[in-house]
Scaffold this motif. Structure first.
Motif, PDB file in Angstrom:
ATOM      1  N   TYR A   9      -2.748  13.548  -3.558  1.00 49.81           N
ATOM      2  CA  TYR A   9      -3.815  13.694  -3.333  1.00 49.81           C
ATOM      3  C   TYR A   9      -3.895  13.403  -1.827  1.00 49.81           C
ATOM      4  O   TYR A   9      -4.789  13.956  -0.883  1.00 49.81           O
ATOM      5  CB  TYR A   9      -4.913  12.532  -3.807  1.00 49.81           C
ATOM      6  N   HIS A  10      -3.504  12.271  -0.968  1.00 49.96           N
ATOM      7  CA  HIS A  10      -3.590  12.042   0.354  1.00 49.96           C
ATOM      8  C   HIS A  10      -2.870  13.242   1.128  1.00 49.96           C
ATOM      9  O   HIS A  10      -3.168  13.530   2.461  1.00 49.96           O
ATOM     10  CB  HIS A  10      -2.811  10.757   0.549  1.00 49.96           C
ATOM     11  N   GLN A  11      -1.695  13.824   0.649  1.00 46.78           N
ATOM     12  CA  GLN A  11      -1.056  14.848   1.314  1.00 46.78           C
ATOM     13  C   GLN A  11      -1.875  16.021   1.430  1.00 46.78           C
ATOM     14  O   GLN A  11      -1.884  16.576   2.318  1.00 46.78           O
ATOM     15  CB  GLN A  11       0.304  15.131   0.703  1.00 46.78           C
TER      16      GLN A  11
ATOM     17  N   GLY B  53      -5.466   2.111   0.258  1.00 49.14           N
ATOM     18  CA  GLY B  53      -6.454   2.954   0.412  1.00 49.14           C
ATOM     19  C   GLY B  53      -7.067   3.207   1.711  1.00 49.14           C
ATOM     20  O   GLY B  53      -7.208   4.430   2.380  1.00 49.14           O
ATOM     21  N   GLU B  54      -7.338   2.376   2.455  1.00 50.10           N
ATOM     22  CA  GLU B  54      -8.097   2.198   3.672  1.00 50.10           C
ATOM     23  C   GLU B  54      -6.919   2.390   4.683  1.00 50.10           C
ATOM     24  O   GLU B  54      -7.163   3.120   5.814  1.00 50.10           O
ATOM     25  CB  GLU B  54      -8.539   0.807   4.086  1.00 50.10           C
ATOM     26  N   LEU B  55      -5.860   1.772   4.750  1.00 51.03           N
ATOM     27  CA  LEU B  55      -4.748   2.320   5.612  1.00 51.03           C
ATOM     28  C   LEU B  55      -4.226   3.655   5.644  1.00 51.03           C
ATOM     29  O   LEU B  55      -4.298   4.266   6.739  1.00 51.03           O
ATOM     30  CB  LEU B  55      -3.465   1.189   5.194  1.00 51.03           C
ATOM     31  N   LEU B  56      -4.154   4.429   4.367  1.00 50.51           N
ATOM     32  CA  LEU B  56      -3.913   5.727   4.477  1.00 50.51           C
ATOM     33  C   LEU B  56      -5.033   6.661   4.971  1.00 50.51           C
ATOM     34  O   LEU B  56      -4.719   7.492   6.020  1.00 50.51           O
ATOM     35  CB  LEU B  56      -3.533   6.106   2.940  1.00 50.51           C
ATOM     36  N   SER B  57      -6.125   6.398   4.624  1.00 50.81           N
ATOM     37  CA  SER B  57      -7.335   7.230   4.942  1.00 50.81           C
ATOM     38  C   SER B  57      -7.635   7.075   6.416  1.00 50.81           C
ATOM     39  O   SER B  57      -7.819   7.940   7.251  1.00 50.81           O
ATOM     40  CB  SER B  57      -8.651   6.987   4.244  1.00 50.81           C
ATOM     41  N   SER B  58      -7.528   5.539   7.007  1.00 50.29           N
ATOM     42  CA  SER B  58      -7.709   5.611   8.395  1.00 50.29           C
ATOM     43  C   SER B  58      -6.640   6.129   9.320  1.00 50.29           C
ATOM     44  O   SER B  58      -6.919   6.591  10.465  1.00 50.29           O
ATOM     45  CB  SER B  58      -7.856   4.229   8.633  1.00 50.29           C
TER      46      SER B  58
END
Length: 462
Positions: free
Chosen positions: A79-81, A126-131
């Motif tokens: 999802y993040h990739q 979650g916040e570390l990845l998105s930010s």
């Protein structure tokens, strides 16, 4: 733009999960940031995890304790990739965090038990990845003369242990007390045009990751606003302000153009989900106005929250909390004895559960149970009932709704309530109101709650 004493002027922009989860969202964010830069502000962005990612990380933590997490971990990585690809960013930016996430999940699996410490560490990704993606996108899209800097919120905010807090609260519902730091404000302004950091996360004195409670990104934004003594704080979400009631539950809800800090706090405490109550108590001492706006409709007017009080004889809003676990404890003659009450609250504390005393008589207590920060599953309420039954004649568990009238004195709200010429529920429990005397709450059946909300809104909101 500078203040009278030449300090830099900052605006803090908080974007929730529903506001950061698509390319269209991020194009809107770039425009919002650019508009503020053009007005001469330095901009601090506070960033939530992508939509639904926090819930999925909570699920991952539970599965990891049973060593059943690999499939969901792979889905989260993918999802993040995919988000990186949509934003036309290199997915390698995420590699360090994704590797650390996998290590944290493995740590939970090896431990075999999900502790509050391990849960906080894992959910914070979650916040570390998105930010990380958010900062890179802003750096890429803003003009070349604008400098964007990613900052780790765990380096900015250190939690303080509250009196009588349990270990769950210390890791999952932590509290910080930031103060204005004019030197840091000037240092950032001299070096950067935009700083971007995470909502929801902080650290403790031992350097461990802690969480600020669910929906804690509002709180993080208020911490940044206080730290920088910002000119304003804007909360960007998927609704254009605060309403007379939840517009998702009642289509007749009306947007409020302006409300006071105190009224917004009462609404947030009573269940209005647009804003976290701790956010308000942080910015109030510094008179920092808050504006709530819709990321998807950025030109639409929102709700302004400031220190302007408007004396009203009418109810201004109606908040509702549904599916609230409520314990009714029949204690007999020992009901109001200090040692009995202490034992009751000790049981809640030992299980890492919050509670709110709703009503009491000589021989009974009615208590709402707060489970959102508990590391336990659904069975925790049964365990709580069993433990409380050891000191009570009987324990009744129900799921109810709390409806709160906000905006005028509780006596005035009660008078309006009694003037309603319509059929009200046969059974409802009037609850204690706060010392501010600006709200009136009552407990009703969850099944009847929405019908009662519609009736009250139609009669009480002017």
């Amino acid at each position: 733009m500078t203040q009278d004493n030449q300090r830099p002027s900052w605006v803090v922009l908080k974007f929730g999960g529903s506001s950061v989860s698509s390319l269209d969202d991020w194009n809107n964010i770039v425009q919002i940031v650019s508009d503020n830069l053009q007005q001469g502000f330095r901009v601090a962005v506070v960033h939530s995890a992508f939509k639904n990612v926090t819930n999925r990380l909570e699920q991952l933590a539970q599965l990891a304790a049973k060593s059943e997490h690999q499939e969901l971990l792979a889905e989260l990585k993918d999802y993040h990739q995919t988000m990186a690809s949509q934003l036309q960013l290199e997915s390698s930016l995420l590699t360090p965090w994704l590797d650390s996430l996998e290590t944290s999940a493995k740590k939970v699996a090896e431990h075999g038990v999900l502790t509050s410490k391990l849960r906080a560490e894992l959910v914070a990704y979650g916040e570390l990845l998105s930010s990380t993606l958010g900062a890179a996108f802003l750096e890429q899209q803003l003009s070349s003369d604008k400098k964007t800097q990613w900052l780790d919120a765990r380096k900015l905010f250190v939690s303080e242990v509250e009196v009588n807090s349990n270990v769950n609260d210390q890791y999952l519902n932590a509290v910080c007390h930031p103060r204005p730091d004019h030197e840091l404000s000037q240092q950032w302004a001299d070096s950067y045009d935009v700083v971007l950091t995470q909502g929801f996360i902080a650290s403790n004195e031992a350097g461990e990751t802690v969480l600020l409670g669910r929906e804690g990104s509002d709180t993080s934004a208020s911490y940044v606003a206080a730290l920088l003594e910002a000119k304003k704080l804007e909360i960007w979400t998927d609704v254009a302000g605060m309403f007379t009631t939840d517009p998702n539950k009642l289509s007749e809800a009306k947007k409020l153009e302006q409300i006071s800090y105190a009224q917004a706090f009462e609404m947030a405490e009573a269940g209005a989900k647009v804003l976290h109550p701790r956010c308000l108590s942080t910015v109030m001492p510094y008179h920092i106005p808050i504006e709530i706006k819709n990321t998807h409709q950025p030109l639409e007017a929102g709700t302004l929250i400031n220190g302007e009080e408007t004396d009203s004889r009418w109810v201004k809003s109606i908040a509702i909390k549904q599916n609230v676990p409520v314990m009714t404890l029949l204690l007999g003659r020992r009901g109001q004895q200090p040692e009995t009450l202490q034992k009751v609250f000790t049981v809640f504390n030992e299980l890492g559960l919050g509670c709110e005393l709703l009503a009491s008589t000589k021989e009974s207590l009615v208590m709402a149970v707060e489970t959102s920060n508990s590391i336990h599953g659904e069975g925790i309420l049964n365990e709580l009932s069993v433990k409380l039954a050891e000191m009570c004649r009987s324990v009744l568990l129900s799921h109810s709704a709390i409806i709160t009238l906000v905006g005028c004195q509780s006596s005035q709200a009660l008078w309006h309530l009694l003037q309603i010429d319509a059929e009200l529920p046969d059974q409802w429990l009037l609850l204690s109101h706060t010392s501010s005397d600006q709200h009136l709450s009552f407990l009703v059946s969850d099944d009847e709650a929405l019908d009662i909300l519609k009736l009250l809104h139609g009669h009480l909101i002017q």
